[in-house]
Design a protein around this motif. Sequence first.
Motif, PDB file in Angstrom:
ATOM      1  N   SER A 199       0.820  -1.208   0.000  1.00  0.00           N
ATOM      2  CA  SER A 199       0.000   0.000   0.000  1.00  0.00           C
ATOM      3  C   SER A 199       0.857   1.263   0.000  1.00  0.00           C
ATOM      4  O   SER A 199       0.371   2.338  -0.335  1.00  0.00           O
ATOM      5  N   ASP A 200       2.159   1.172   0.367  1.00  0.00           N
ATOM      6  CA  ASP A 200       2.980   2.382   0.293  1.00  0.00           C
ATOM      7  C   ASP A 200       3.737   2.465  -1.026  1.00  0.00           C
ATOM      8  O   ASP A 200       4.594   3.320  -1.199  1.00  0.00           O
ATOM      9  N   ASP A 201       3.413   1.592  -1.969  1.00  0.00           N
ATOM     10  CA  ASP A 201       3.999   1.644  -3.310  1.00  0.00           C
ATOM     11  C   ASP A 201       3.320   2.783  -4.091  1.00  0.00           C
ATOM     12  O   ASP A 201       2.097   2.794  -4.214  1.00  0.00           O
ATOM     13  N   PRO A 202       4.091   3.756  -4.596  1.00  0.00           N
ATOM     14  CA  PRO A 202       3.431   4.856  -5.319  1.00  0.00           C
ATOM     15  C   PRO A 202       2.664   4.393  -6.539  1.00  0.00           C
ATOM     16  O   PRO A 202       1.725   5.057  -6.983  1.00  0.00           O
ATOM     17  N   ALA A 208      -4.745   3.927  -8.556  1.00  0.00           N
ATOM     18  CA  ALA A 208      -6.001   4.392  -7.954  1.00  0.00           C
ATOM     19  C   ALA A 208      -6.453   5.689  -8.613  1.00  0.00           C
ATOM     20  O   ALA A 208      -7.641   5.873  -8.887  1.00  0.00           O
ATOM     21  N   LEU A 209      -5.500   6.583  -8.905  1.00  0.00           N
ATOM     22  CA  LEU A 209      -5.870   7.857  -9.530  1.00  0.00           C
ATOM     23  C   LEU A 209      -6.397   7.639 -10.946  1.00  0.00           C
ATOM     24  O   LEU A 209      -7.366   8.275 -11.368  1.00  0.00           O
ATOM     25  N   LEU A 210      -5.745   6.718 -11.674  1.00  0.00           N
ATOM     26  CA  LEU A 210      -6.208   6.434 -13.037  1.00  0.00           C
ATOM     27  C   LEU A 210      -7.634   5.879 -13.005  1.00  0.00           C
ATOM     28  O   LEU A 210      -8.508   6.311 -13.776  1.00  0.00           O
ATOM     29  N   LEU A 211      -7.869   4.930 -12.078  1.00  0.00           N
ATOM     30  CA  LEU A 211      -9.216   4.363 -11.974  1.00  0.00           C
ATOM     31  C   LEU A 211     -10.210   5.423 -11.510  1.00  0.00           C
ATOM     32  O   LEU A 211     -11.372   5.418 -11.916  1.00  0.00           O
ATOM     33  N   LEU A 212      -9.727   6.354 -10.681  1.00  0.00           N
ATOM     34  CA  LEU A 212     -10.580   7.454 -10.227  1.00  0.00           C
ATOM     35  C   LEU A 212     -11.063   8.283 -11.420  1.00  0.00           C
ATOM     36  O   LEU A 212     -12.235   8.659 -11.502  1.00  0.00           O
ATOM     37  N   HIS A 265      -6.921   0.360   2.115  1.00  0.00           N
ATOM     38  CA  HIS A 265      -7.724   1.423   2.713  1.00  0.00           C
ATOM     39  C   HIS A 265      -6.925   2.646   3.120  1.00  0.00           C
ATOM     40  O   HIS A 265      -7.495   3.620   3.561  1.00  0.00           O
ATOM     41  N   ASP A 266      -5.594   2.590   3.023  1.00  0.00           N
ATOM     42  CA  ASP A 266      -4.828   3.731   3.538  1.00  0.00           C
ATOM     43  C   ASP A 266      -4.372   4.686   2.441  1.00  0.00           C
ATOM     44  O   ASP A 266      -3.333   5.318   2.569  1.00  0.00           O
ATOM     45  N   LEU A 267      -5.128   4.793   1.355  1.00  0.00           N
ATOM     46  CA  LEU A 267      -4.806   5.769   0.307  1.00  0.00           C
ATOM     47  C   LEU A 267      -5.458   7.106   0.676  1.00  0.00           C
ATOM     48  O   LEU A 267      -6.341   7.608  -0.013  1.00  0.00           O
TER      49      LEU A 267
END
Lengths: 502, 117
Positions: A199-202, A208-212, A265-267
């Motif tokens: 989860s700390d992998d950029p 997540a941003l692309l899917l957003l 969940h920690d994004l």
Amino acid sequence: MNLAIQPVLLPLLTAVALLFWGRPSPGRRAFTAISAGAQLVVAGFLIHLTYTQPPLVMPMGNWAAPYGIVVVADLLAAIMLGLSSFTALATILYGYCEASPRIEHPLRLPLVQFLVTGINLAFLTGDLFNLFVAFEVMLIASYALLTLEADNWDVKQAFPYLAINLVGSTLFLCGAGFAYRLFGTLNFADIALRARAMSDDPRVTALALLLLVVFGLKAGVFPLYCWLPNSYPILPAPVAGLYSGMLTKVGVYVLLRVLGTVLPHDLAGVHTLLAWLAGATMIFGVLGAISRNFIRGILSYHILSQIGFMVLAIGLFTPFAFAACIFYIIHHIIVKSSLFLVGGTAALLNRTDNLDRMGNLWRQTPLLGVLFLLQALSLAGLPPLSGFWGKYAILVVGLEQREFVLVGLAILASILTLFSMLKIWNAAFWGSSEECEVCVWDWRWLRMSRVVAGMVAVSLAIGLGAEGVFRVANRAAVQVLDQEAYARAVFSVTAKGTPAGP
Amino acid sequence: MQIETALLIGVLFACATYLILQNSFVKILFGFIVLSNAANLVLLSMSGAPDGREAPIAGQGAGPMVDPLPQALILTAIVIGFGVTAYLVVLLYRLFLDQKTTNAAELYADQDTSEHT
């Protein structure tokens, strides 16, 4: 046969049968209505099952996860299926009341069923690439419906809708590819298990941003909503009711699913960004609504403003916020599509939906006025109607998290919603001008209003029984956020000993 | 191979963006076709470096194979892209028949929806 696949199979088979049925006739209509009713019953049964049991999982072609495609019906998916079947049934019945079979377009009902197939598949899928396929099924049906009965001016508005969704699909395809490279799997449950360690992998944040962007485009979140307000008004009223209820909410559902069940969940950065985009969506949506002067245009912009509320709840990212979002979706889908149907009926009575040339509806058709008022006030969020409870819950979460600016924006958007609803009310219902005629002799409006009255009754029941609905939404939210239980349910189904695929 | 593919994808995306932003319908159409091909290439490159590995065809030699899954995904994406492109062609043709223009700027010059009823 496994129950989880039924909500996809039923509309698909109905659509194929309708294609071969030929000309529209009362029998063809009755068949469609019965099928839509059966879909609603199946969805209701699924809600009943998943309320007490773990999610229902069906491995397609008997290939166990993570190698095969799985169909997963958990409580949230079942609720969404119930809403899509309900909206489809109501809009189909409304369409029957609006036009006789003689002038019905023979492709409308099959396309509506294909659209429902795609929507239901998007709710049920447990696999990122299958989600892409579901989106495409839904979009292709929606392109076709959008241009099916369009005139020259209308067709022009379909092109931006098509273009921006093509770009969105391309980005989704790239996102699916990146996810596969990053996690080595496309199965939701498998991604959830593997992503937690990284989860700390950029790169996870980038994905997540692309899917957003992709799902935000589908949902109509702030910078990406320009396709919606001009394309929805060109639809005939019954189809517009279905589109306004379901299509953008598929995007919201997928945001819930992907951020809640799939990604870690920690994004926090992504969630904060989403919350602020939601704040902008609320304000710009409602300002757009104020700027419009015809009912369908105002209502189309309101979809965006309401999407802002739901996405804000997702961005706040607590179990209670998710429950509030699910409650809001339940409230919004029914209220929004019934408002579009009321707008269609009002336009039929006044022969236009330009507010400058409407009027006298309250005096001649008080029933329609009551229906409109109940739903409009519910949309604005006046107690004890359903919209109030959804907004209340979202504002409570916002205050708990000390997001005072966002809460202020939400309250401002609600007040402006009330203002633009009163604009419709004052012009079309209370306004009295000599020129505008109300065609009460057109007997269709009474039957159309009865269909809408059914939807309003359901909506009222949600508002008055808010506690019960909230309990269901709460359980669905807890289930969505419980990644381990989801993965356990998916992986506990091995190919051996489970019912074979259809 | 990976670097070259990545560069090619970048060039294709740039070309597609440029073409889509043009006014001519034909250029827009070509832009979308290039765009879907660029996305397919993204998927293909996600199967890892192909050096020294064989195409995933059943019954061929015993050497290491490239990951077959992205190839299956591309097949699906190509079919879907083909269908949507066909629809786009028909839509653009209908716009041309209705409006007697193939220029998007002319088509949307009078865009003011608040006047429409």
